[in-house]
Scaffold this motif. Structure first.
Motif, PDB file in Angstrom:
ATOM      1  N   UNK A 142       0.828  -1.204   0.000  1.00  0.00           N
ATOM      2  CA  UNK A 142       0.000   0.000   0.000  1.00  0.00           C
ATOM      3  C   UNK A 142       0.873   1.269   0.000  1.00  0.00           C
ATOM      4  N   UNK A 143       1.973   1.245   0.759  1.00  0.00           N
ATOM      5  CA  UNK A 143       2.879   2.401   0.764  1.00  0.00           C
ATOM      6  C   UNK A 143       3.506   2.604  -0.617  1.00  0.00           C
ATOM      7  N   UNK A 144       3.721   1.509  -1.325  1.00  0.00           N
ATOM      8  CA  UNK A 144       4.271   1.623  -2.688  1.00  0.00           C
ATOM      9  C   UNK A 144       3.308   2.375  -3.615  1.00  0.00           C
ATOM     10  N   UNK A 145       1.990   2.236  -3.348  1.00  0.00           N
ATOM     11  CA  UNK A 145       1.011   2.974  -4.158  1.00  0.00           C
ATOM     12  C   UNK A 145       1.244   4.475  -4.010  1.00  0.00           C
ATOM     13  N   UNK A 146       1.381   4.933  -2.747  1.00  0.00           N
ATOM     14  CA  UNK A 146       1.582   6.354  -2.504  1.00  0.00           C
ATOM     15  C   UNK A 146       2.919   6.830  -3.089  1.00  0.00           C
ATOM     16  N   UNK A 147       3.941   5.969  -2.967  1.00  0.00           N
ATOM     17  CA  UNK A 147       5.250   6.317  -3.530  1.00  0.00           C
ATOM     18  C   UNK A 147       5.184   6.377  -5.058  1.00  0.00           C
ATOM     19  N   UNK A 148       4.501   5.384  -5.648  1.00  0.00           N
ATOM     20  CA  UNK A 148       4.370   5.356  -7.108  1.00  0.00           C
ATOM     21  C   UNK A 148       3.655   6.604  -7.620  1.00  0.00           C
ATOM     22  N   UNK A 149       2.558   6.974  -6.959  1.00  0.00           N
ATOM     23  CA  UNK A 149       1.801   8.146  -7.405  1.00  0.00           C
ATOM     24  C   UNK A 149       2.657   9.406  -7.335  1.00  0.00           C
ATOM     25  N   UNK A 150       3.418   9.545  -6.258  1.00  0.00           N
ATOM     26  CA  UNK A 150       4.285  10.717  -6.148  1.00  0.00           C
ATOM     27  C   UNK A 150       5.338  10.747  -7.239  1.00  0.00           C
ATOM     28  N   UNK A 151       5.964   9.605  -7.457  1.00  0.00           N
ATOM     29  CA  UNK A 151       7.001   9.557  -8.503  1.00  0.00           C
ATOM     30  C   UNK A 151       6.420   9.796  -9.896  1.00  0.00           C
ATOM     31  N   UNK A 152       5.220   9.240 -10.166  1.00  0.00           N
ATOM     32  CA  UNK A 152       4.597   9.436 -11.479  1.00  0.00           C
ATOM     33  C   UNK A 152       4.220  10.906 -11.698  1.00  0.00           C
ATOM     34  N   UNK A 153       3.658  11.536 -10.648  1.00  0.00           N
ATOM     35  CA  UNK A 153       3.278  12.942 -10.791  1.00  0.00           C
ATOM     36  C   UNK A 153       4.498  13.825 -11.014  1.00  0.00           C
ATOM     37  N   UNK A 154       5.592  13.520 -10.340  1.00  0.00           N
ATOM     38  CA  UNK A 154       6.830  14.268 -10.580  1.00  0.00           C
ATOM     39  C   UNK A 154       7.371  13.993 -11.984  1.00  0.00           C
ATOM     40  N   UNK A 155       7.290  12.714 -12.402  1.00  0.00           N
ATOM     41  CA  UNK A 155       7.806  12.337 -13.718  1.00  0.00           C
ATOM     42  C   UNK A 155       7.021  13.022 -14.839  1.00  0.00           C
ATOM     43  N   UNK A 156       5.757  13.360 -14.563  1.00  0.00           N
ATOM     44  CA  UNK A 156       4.975  14.086 -15.555  1.00  0.00           C
ATOM     45  C   UNK A 156       5.594  15.439 -15.865  1.00  0.00           C
ATOM     46  N   UNK A 157       6.127  16.091 -14.828  1.00  0.00           N
ATOM     47  CA  UNK A 157       6.658  17.452 -15.016  1.00  0.00           C
ATOM     48  C   UNK A 157       8.164  17.485 -15.182  1.00  0.00           C
ATOM     49  N   UNK A 252      -4.160  12.886  -4.523  1.00  0.00           N
ATOM     50  CA  UNK A 252      -4.131  13.384  -3.158  1.00  0.00           C
ATOM     51  C   UNK A 252      -3.349  12.449  -2.229  1.00  0.00           C
ATOM     52  N   UNK A 253      -3.144  11.188  -2.678  1.00  0.00           N
ATOM     53  CA  UNK A 253      -2.413  10.215  -1.876  1.00  0.00           C
ATOM     54  C   UNK A 253      -0.918  10.183  -2.208  1.00  0.00           C
ATOM     55  N   UNK A 254      -0.478  11.019  -3.138  1.00  0.00           N
ATOM     56  CA  UNK A 254       0.929  10.999  -3.550  1.00  0.00           C
ATOM     57  C   UNK A 254       1.836  11.298  -2.359  1.00  0.00           C
ATOM     58  N   UNK A 255       2.769  10.424  -2.089  1.00  0.00           N
ATOM     59  CA  UNK A 255       3.686  10.521  -0.954  1.00  0.00           C
ATOM     60  C   UNK A 255       2.926  10.648   0.360  1.00  0.00           C
ATOM     61  N   UNK A 256       1.640  10.189   0.362  1.00  0.00           N
ATOM     62  CA  UNK A 256       0.868  10.178   1.596  1.00  0.00           C
ATOM     63  C   UNK A 256       0.336  11.522   2.016  1.00  0.00           C
ATOM     64  N   UNK A 257       0.380  12.507   1.119  1.00  0.00           N
ATOM     65  CA  UNK A 257      -0.063  13.856   1.496  1.00  0.00           C
ATOM     66  C   UNK A 257      -0.476  14.612   0.239  1.00  0.00           C
ATOM     67  N   UNK A 258      -1.473  15.527   0.328  1.00  0.00           N
ATOM     68  CA  UNK A 258      -1.849  16.345  -0.829  1.00  0.00           C
ATOM     69  C   UNK A 258      -0.874  17.477  -1.107  1.00  0.00           C
ATOM     70  N   UNK A 259       0.176  17.618  -0.294  1.00  0.00           N
ATOM     71  CA  UNK A 259       1.093  18.759  -0.442  1.00  0.00           C
ATOM     72  C   UNK A 259       1.777  18.760  -1.815  1.00  0.00           C
ATOM     73  N   UNK A 260       2.199  17.564  -2.301  1.00  0.00           N
ATOM     74  CA  UNK A 260       2.890  17.504  -3.585  1.00  0.00           C
ATOM     75  C   UNK A 260       1.984  17.986  -4.705  1.00  0.00           C
ATOM     76  N   UNK A 261       0.753  17.496  -4.722  1.00  0.00           N
ATOM     77  CA  UNK A 261      -0.164  17.884  -5.783  1.00  0.00           C
ATOM     78  C   UNK A 261      -0.463  19.375  -5.734  1.00  0.00           C
ATOM     79  N   UNK A 262      -0.523  19.937  -4.531  1.00  0.00           N
ATOM     80  CA  UNK A 262      -0.776  21.372  -4.415  1.00  0.00           C
ATOM     81  C   UNK A 262       0.364  22.181  -5.038  1.00  0.00           C
TER      82      UNK A 262
END
Length: 666
Positions: A142-157, A252-262
């Motif tokens: 489950x933690x890998x999901x949050x890590x994956x989302x954060x890395x993917x969102x960063x990789x987009x930019x 909103x779950x990226x790295x376990x917090x909405x801060x990255x997406x904001x």
């Protein structure tokens, strides 16, 4: 500071650009009615034996674009999340079944939570955000999901961040958040016009490792970030509404917090305000089975944008287009190094054509074939004529023309096979001039040699009448007619300079034309074959040269259907009117009385035309030739050489007339 990059110029030992084939192809298109500029563009589109053209490069670009869309879809990240979620739930169920110490009520409640998870992946991930995992493996998945989302969102930019942030620590994630905070402050300061180069330098000194492109100023940084961010927005636009909704929930779950997406949303807004010209609203229709993650999908959208730019550059369809517009780096990235080498070769060819003097820009801004190009094209056509004539009769090459007879007083550059005597004063003078410019050069070079030209003892006044009526264009005889005129013009201007050649076109009316006009003449669709007017102009030409032997050459595919009235008006009638025929016959008789040696070149198999031409030729003791279109040039040139009245020329070229070989039919 010196900078180096991989050599991309192709074979460094390749011979220089050869313009001969290009000029021949361009000349053919010009004679077919294209402008020289368009003819050059068409040649660059087609390419040649040794060179890939723009059309082939465009085909490869379009093929790669189709392949990207047909092979991929945008579900890659969602599929990875679903797999990790399924693994976490499965491991948790296993642990619940194994854990005998767990209270039955607690076990039942946990199993009920897992059983009632939403089938929507994003909703299920959100529902499990506060779940107290009993299985260590399930918690890690489950933690890998949050890590994956954060890395993917960063990789987009920021391309490459998905791999760079794998197994990242809390300190690494904190560094990313700090970089985004500083970046947004810099962008907002730039938007207000308050930033300086020092602000940018300080930012790069602190966070430069996140930007492998190493931009040199804020504008370069903006261009790189905005292109990637716009591609990310286009990817979002390309998703289905359900996919977009799930992605927004998951983000909103990226790295376990909405801060990255904001922070990323803030950055996207800043970039869109600073670079509104980027394509923020586009979308694509992906339809393949291979899923792309957010970063890879954004990269694919960037590739599609580059391919669209390349397609536009290769099309050359916009005003002022030049091959220098083609981005060779983009082409190399998308199609490989060889494609960039091929495009560079085309760029050099285009530049060589423009710099060679073969194309000249007129007062109207349009390119035209220069006299130099006309001579080069005429020589090529003449060589073709000579090969056809020698191939049919086995005679020597055409360059021997003019060797017999008296010296004309003119000289020319020596060519291989020439037997004329050298002009020693001019040869020596050429060597002296060359040595003055280059004292280190040799005393004599082969290009210094000039030979004395000879000419026939009897000059000729030649009138070449070419039919420009509707049927000539309709039946594909337009270009062979032009090739013939240019070949004869080149022969006379280069080998028989004492002869006077006049080119006369006759359609509904007749007109005297220079060779440049005739070569560029568009196909005419006016009905009418005014042989009468053409013969009037030919006879006027003969009268201007009373001491020359008149030579009349008429190329036509139809009987006369118009004539010139006494008041200068054109009178047209189809079928041919007896008055039109009578006027043409009268002017032909006038040419005969002046001693014109006449040859008709009949194109087509119309029996009525054949009877008319044969009767006309008999009136003036002329000849009729019915060549195939490919042999028209050889027929006209051969007739001209045969009609030169000097006996020495008949001895020298008589066999080329084709007597007794089925070449003459009348």
């Amino acid at each position: 500071m010196s900078r180096y990059r991989k050599y991309d110029g192709g074979d460094p030992l390749a011979p220089p650009v050869d313009l001969a084939e290009a000029l021949d192809a361009i000349g053919e298109d010009v004679m077919a009615g294209y402008s020289p500029e368009r003819a050059m563009q068409e040649f660059l589109r087609r390419g040649d034996r040794d060179r890939v053209g723009l059309d082939e490069l465009s085909r490869r670009v379009a093929e790669k674009r189709r392949d990207l869309l047909r092979r991929h879809n945008l579900d890659g990240t969602m599929q990875e999340v679903r797999e990790l979620l399924d693994r976490a739930v499965l491991e948790e169920r296993k642990q619940l079944a194994r854990d005998v110490e767990l209270d039955d009520a607690d076990r039942d409640f946990r199993e009920m939570q897992l059983d009632n998870l939403s089938p929507n992946t994003a909703a299920a991930v959100t529902e499990l955000a506060s779940y107290d995992w009993q299985s260590r493996e399930a918690r890690e998945a489950y933690e890998q999901i949050k890590d994956l989302l954060g890395r993917e969102l960063l990789d987009q930019r920021f391309a490459g961040m998905k791999q760079a942030m794998e197994n990242a620590t809390d300190e690494d994630r904190a560094a990313v958040n700090e970089m985004l905070e500083d970046l947004n402050e810099l962008l907002e300061k730039h938007q207000r016009g308050e930033d300086t180069q020092d602000d940018f330098d300080d930012f790069m000194a602190k966070h430069g490792d996140f930007f492998p492109e190493q931009p040199g100023n804020i504008d370069e940084l903006l261009d790189t970030l905005a292109q990637r961010s716009a591609a990310a927005q286009r990817m979002l636009n390309s998703m289905s509404p359900e996919q977009r909704e799930q992605l927004m929930q998951l983000s909103q779950q990226a790295f376990g917090s909405p801060a990255l997406m904001e922070q990323l949303a803030r950055m996207d807004a800043n970039l869109q305000a600073l670079r509104p010209g980027e394509d923020w609203g586009g979308s694509e229709q992906f339809e393949g089975g291979e899923g792309l993650g957010l970063g890879d999908g954004t990269g694919a959208l960037q590739d599609l944008a580059e391919l669209d730019q390349l397609a536009d550059q290769l099309s050359q369809s916009y005003g002022g287009a030049r091959l220098d517009d083609i981005d060779l780096d983009q082409l190399s990235r998308q199609l490989g190094d060889q494609a960039a080498v091929d495009a560079r070769a085309l760029q050099r060819l285009e530049q060589a054509l423009r710099d060679s003097g073969y194309l000249q820009r007129g007062s109207d801004g349009q390119y035209r074939l220069s006299p130099k190009a006309m001579r080069q094209l005429g020589k090529a056509l003449l060589r073709d004529v000579a090969q056809r004539m020698s191939g049919r009769q086995g005679q020597r090459e055409l360059r021997a023309a003019g060797a017999a007879g008296d010296l004309s007083g003119a000289t020319r550059e020596w060519q291989f096979g020439d037997t004329e005597p050298w002009d020693l004063p001019r040869t020596v003078l050429n060597g002296v001039r060359r040595r003055a410019a280059d004292p280190s050069g040799r005393l004599m070079e082969i290009e210094d040699v000039e030979v004395q030209e000879t000419e026939a003892r009897t000059q000729a006044a030649v009138a070449l009448l070419v039919d420009t009526s509707f049927s000539m264009a309709m039946d594909g005889r337009w270009v062979p007619m032009k090739r013939t005129a240019l070949a004869l013009h080149t022969l006379i201007r280069s080998r028989f300079r004492g002869d006077a050649l006049q080119l006369i076109t006759f359609g509904r009316a007749a007109q005297v034309m220079e060779i440049e006009q005739l070569t560029a003449l568009d196909a005419r669709w006016d009905k009418g074959t005014n042989l009468h007017h053409g013969l009037l102009l030919a006879n006027r030409h003969f009268r201007k040269h009373p001491n020359a032997q008149p030579v009349l050459l008429v190329v036509t595919d139809g009987e006369p259907t118009s004539h010139l009235e006494p008041d200068g008006e054109v009178w047209f009638s189809y079928p041919p009117h007896p008055l039109t025929i009578a006027n043409a016959v009268r002017e032909l008789d006038n040419a005969g009385r002046m001693g014109a040696q006449t040859t008709f070149f009949r194109l087509g198999d119309d029996p009525g035309l054949a009877r008319f031409i044969e009767s006309m030729a008999k009136r003036v003791d002329g000849r009729v030739v019915a060549p195939e279109l490919d042999d028209l040039g050889a027929a006209v040139v051969g007739s001209y050489l045969g009609d030169r009245s000097a006996a020495s020329y008949r001895d020298h070229f008589g066999d080329w007339m084709g007597g007794g070989r089925g070449f003459w039919v009348g």
